[in-house]
Scaffold this motif. Structure first.
Motif, PDB file in Angstrom:
ATOM      1  N   MET A 190      -6.852 -16.357  -1.451  1.00 34.86           N
ATOM      2  CA  MET A 190      -7.464 -17.616  -0.485  1.00 34.86           C
ATOM      3  C   MET A 190      -6.083 -18.347  -0.021  1.00 34.86           C
ATOM      4  SD  MET A 190     -11.043 -18.537  -1.937  1.00 34.86           S
ATOM      5  CE  MET A 190     -11.699 -19.474  -0.473  1.00 34.86           C
ATOM      6  N   ARG A 191      -6.294 -18.841   1.142  1.00 30.88           N
ATOM      7  CA  ARG A 191      -5.223 -19.511   1.805  1.00 30.88           C
ATOM      8  C   ARG A 191      -5.390 -20.786   2.585  1.00 30.88           C
ATOM      9  NH1 ARG A 191      -0.491 -15.112   3.727  1.00 30.88           N
ATOM     10  NH2 ARG A 191      -0.231 -14.105   1.823  1.00 30.88           N
ATOM     11  N   LYS A 192      -4.651 -21.754   2.458  1.00 35.08           N
ATOM     12  CA  LYS A 192      -4.977 -22.714   3.413  1.00 35.08           C
ATOM     13  C   LYS A 192      -3.406 -23.270   4.263  1.00 35.08           C
ATOM     14  CE  LYS A 192      -6.346 -27.624   3.170  1.00 35.08           C
ATOM     15  NZ  LYS A 192      -6.764 -28.825   2.430  1.00 35.08           N
ATOM     16  N   ALA A 193      -3.300 -23.322   5.521  1.00 37.32           N
ATOM     17  CA  ALA A 193      -2.277 -23.595   6.068  1.00 37.32           C
ATOM     18  C   ALA A 193      -2.064 -24.859   5.923  1.00 37.32           C
ATOM     19  CB  ALA A 193      -2.703 -23.141   7.584  1.00 37.32           C
ATOM     20  N   LEU A 194      -0.579 -25.081   6.005  1.00 36.13           N
ATOM     21  CA  LEU A 194      -0.221 -26.440   5.933  1.00 36.13           C
ATOM     22  C   LEU A 194       0.414 -26.871   7.407  1.00 36.13           C
ATOM     23  CD1 LEU A 194       1.716 -26.337   2.681  1.00 36.13           C
ATOM     24  CD2 LEU A 194      -0.647 -27.176   3.093  1.00 36.13           C
ATOM     25  N   SER A 195       0.856 -27.900   7.573  1.00 39.76           N
ATOM     26  CA  SER A 195       1.337 -28.497   9.053  1.00 39.76           C
ATOM     27  C   SER A 195       2.509 -27.667   9.615  1.00 39.76           C
ATOM     28  CB  SER A 195       1.605 -30.023   8.721  1.00 39.76           C
ATOM     29  OG  SER A 195       2.953 -29.992   7.958  1.00 39.76           O
ATOM     30  N   ARG A 196       3.416 -26.965   8.892  1.00 43.69           N
ATOM     31  CA  ARG A 196       4.477 -26.251   9.185  1.00 43.69           C
ATOM     32  C   ARG A 196       4.197 -25.026   9.945  1.00 43.69           C
ATOM     33  NH1 ARG A 196       9.873 -24.512   5.725  1.00 43.69           N
ATOM     34  NH2 ARG A 196      11.031 -23.713   7.686  1.00 43.69           N
ATOM     35  N   ASP A 197       2.896 -24.311   9.580  1.00 40.00           N
ATOM     36  CA  ASP A 197       2.172 -23.199  10.202  1.00 40.00           C
ATOM     37  C   ASP A 197       1.177 -24.059  11.247  1.00 40.00           C
ATOM     38  OD1 ASP A 197       1.320 -20.730  11.141  1.00 40.00           O
ATOM     39  OD2 ASP A 197       0.057 -20.480   9.133  1.00 40.00           O
ATOM     40  N   SER A 198       1.786 -24.315  12.524  1.00 37.01           N
ATOM     41  CA  SER A 198       1.024 -24.930  13.126  1.00 37.01           C
ATOM     42  C   SER A 198      -0.005 -24.066  14.064  1.00 37.01           C
ATOM     43  CB  SER A 198       1.891 -25.702  14.535  1.00 37.01           C
ATOM     44  OG  SER A 198       2.485 -24.811  14.945  1.00 37.01           O
ATOM     45  N   GLU A 199       0.370 -22.875  14.189  1.00 37.89           N
ATOM     46  CA  GLU A 199      -0.398 -21.651  14.665  1.00 37.89           C
ATOM     47  C   GLU A 199      -1.317 -20.937  13.829  1.00 37.89           C
ATOM     48  OE1 GLU A 199       2.007 -19.006  17.112  1.00 37.89           O
ATOM     49  OE2 GLU A 199       3.602 -20.526  17.647  1.00 37.89           O
ATOM     50  N   LYS A 200      -1.189 -21.601  12.540  1.00 39.32           N
ATOM     51  CA  LYS A 200      -2.248 -21.084  11.419  1.00 39.32           C
ATOM     52  C   LYS A 200      -2.242 -19.388  11.289  1.00 39.32           C
ATOM     53  CE  LYS A 200      -4.835 -24.800  11.154  1.00 39.32           C
ATOM     54  NZ  LYS A 200      -4.182 -25.653  10.808  1.00 39.32           N
ATOM     55  N   LYS A 201      -0.881 -18.765  11.534  1.00 44.84           N
ATOM     56  CA  LYS A 201      -0.498 -17.451  11.382  1.00 44.84           C
ATOM     57  C   LYS A 201      -0.837 -16.948   9.808  1.00 44.84           C
ATOM     58  CE  LYS A 201       3.327 -17.324  13.832  1.00 44.84           C
ATOM     59  NZ  LYS A 201       4.551 -17.127  14.136  1.00 44.84           N
ATOM     60  N   SER A 202      -0.555 -17.640   8.925  1.00 44.26           N
ATOM     61  CA  SER A 202      -0.386 -17.341   7.506  1.00 44.26           C
ATOM     62  C   SER A 202      -1.917 -17.212   6.917  1.00 44.26           C
ATOM     63  CB  SER A 202       0.148 -18.305   6.922  1.00 44.26           C
ATOM     64  OG  SER A 202      -0.682 -19.814   6.935  1.00 44.26           O
ATOM     65  N   ILE A 203      -2.849 -17.709   7.653  1.00 43.72           N
ATOM     66  CA  ILE A 203      -4.088 -17.349   7.115  1.00 43.72           C
ATOM     67  C   ILE A 203      -4.977 -16.246   8.063  1.00 43.72           C
ATOM     68  CG2 ILE A 203      -4.066 -19.683   6.245  1.00 43.72           C
ATOM     69  CD1 ILE A 203      -6.125 -20.566   8.493  1.00 43.72           C
ATOM     70  N   ILE A 204      -4.525 -15.801   8.690  1.00 45.92           N
ATOM     71  CA  ILE A 204      -5.438 -14.537   9.532  1.00 45.92           C
ATOM     72  C   ILE A 204      -5.710 -13.386   8.715  1.00 45.92           C
ATOM     73  CG2 ILE A 204      -5.075 -12.859  11.400  1.00 45.92           C
ATOM     74  CD1 ILE A 204      -3.123 -14.807  13.084  1.00 45.92           C
ATOM     75  N   PRO A 205      -7.039 -13.336   8.313  1.00 44.23           N
ATOM     76  CA  PRO A 205      -7.392 -12.418   7.425  1.00 44.23           C
ATOM     77  C   PRO A 205      -6.941 -11.043   7.674  1.00 44.23           C
ATOM     78  CG  PRO A 205      -9.272 -13.494   8.300  1.00 44.23           C
ATOM     79  CD  PRO A 205      -8.290 -13.859   9.085  1.00 44.23           C
ATOM     80  N   LEU A 206      -6.309 -10.298   6.524  1.00 42.73           N
ATOM     81  CA  LEU A 206      -6.099  -8.896   6.651  1.00 42.73           C
ATOM     82  C   LEU A 206      -7.688  -8.200   6.580  1.00 42.73           C
ATOM     83  CD1 LEU A 206      -3.584  -8.533   3.960  1.00 42.73           C
ATOM     84  CD2 LEU A 206      -3.152  -8.664   6.212  1.00 42.73           C
ATOM     85  N   PRO A 207      -7.519  -7.023   7.585  1.00 38.45           N
ATOM     86  CA  PRO A 207      -8.725  -6.268   7.603  1.00 38.45           C
ATOM     87  C   PRO A 207      -9.320  -5.200   6.629  1.00 38.45           C
ATOM     88  CG  PRO A 207      -6.988  -5.253   8.997  1.00 38.45           C
ATOM     89  CD  PRO A 207      -6.322  -6.601   8.210  1.00 38.45           C
ATOM     90  N   HIS A 208      -8.231  -5.071   5.480  1.00 38.31           N
ATOM     91  CA  HIS A 208      -8.364  -4.148   4.546  1.00 38.31           C
ATOM     92  C   HIS A 208      -7.946  -4.777   3.292  1.00 38.31           C
ATOM     93  CE1 HIS A 208      -3.966  -3.489   4.636  1.00 38.31           C
ATOM     94  NE2 HIS A 208      -4.174  -3.299   5.994  1.00 38.31           N
ATOM     95  N   PRO A 209      -8.578  -4.257   2.189  1.00 36.28           N
ATOM     96  CA  PRO A 209      -8.213  -4.903   0.800  1.00 36.28           C
ATOM     97  C   PRO A 209      -6.972  -4.233   0.395  1.00 36.28           C
ATOM     98  CG  PRO A 209     -10.185  -3.172   0.484  1.00 36.28           C
ATOM     99  CD  PRO A 209      -9.894  -3.344   2.170  1.00 36.28           C
TER     100      PRO A 209
END
Length: 189
Positions: free
Chosen positions: A163-182
């Protein structure tokens, strides 16, 4: 009144009331000492007025009622520098008081100051109380990690959510885009 303070070596002999919960991952003393030496700012305990530990948290970001343990890790160049919650645990008698949320908030603040893009953690898929709590705190499931937790007594290994929560440095929230597969544990960097 509950107080938050830095984890000390003496706390290793005081936090069994927190660590003996069946959903809390426990580690050997060298593991805790490594975190304390490398990431002391991410190793925090909550202490009740009488001195008992309420919880702790650690991150790659204790007579306590709760604690948090974590660390900072990843690559800045690939926008993967982040705070990682290694452990978050609250003693049963001090749950539902907002202590876990307070510890997570502290860990997130430290990760922000260190220039992290996000904070992540792993949680058992079956631990719906924790999953729901993290969702309420703004975390989302980034991926499922197959057979991440080892089982005992011949039962199958258990999957985890990363589980992830984006911080202010990731203004586009790229770090939390879910992966489609395990993924498998060996696929995690």
């Amino acid at each position: 009144m509950t107080s938050l303070r830095a984890f000390t070596c003496d706390d290793l002999f005081r936090f069994n009331n927190i660590n003996l919960d069946p959903l809390t991952e426990t580690y050997g003393i060298p593991f805790y000492l490594q975190y304390l030496a490398h990431w002391p700012e991410y190793f925090v305990v909550a202490e009740a007025p009488g001195g008992e530990l309420m919880g702790y948290s650690t991150a790659v970001l204790t007579l306590c009622v709760f604690a948090v343990m974590g660390k900072a890790e990843g690559s800045v160049a690939r926008e993967e520098w982040h705070g990682h919650v290694t452990a978050l645990s609250v003693a049963p008698e001090f749950r539902r008081l907002g202590l876990a949320a307070k510890l997570m908030e502290l860990l997130e603040e430290i990760s922000e100051k260190k220039g992290g893009f996000f904070v992540d953690l792993f949680v058992r898929v079956s631990n719906q109380v924790a999953v729901n709590m993290y969702k309420q705190l703004g975390y989302s499931v980034y991926r499922t990690v197959l057979e991440y937790y080892s089982a005992s007594n011949g039962e199958p290994d258990e999957d985890a959510y990363d589980m992830r929560k984006a911080l202010s440095r990731d203004s586009e929230k790229k770090s939390i885009i879910p992966l489609p597969h395990p993924v498998r544990p060996e696929d995690i960097e």
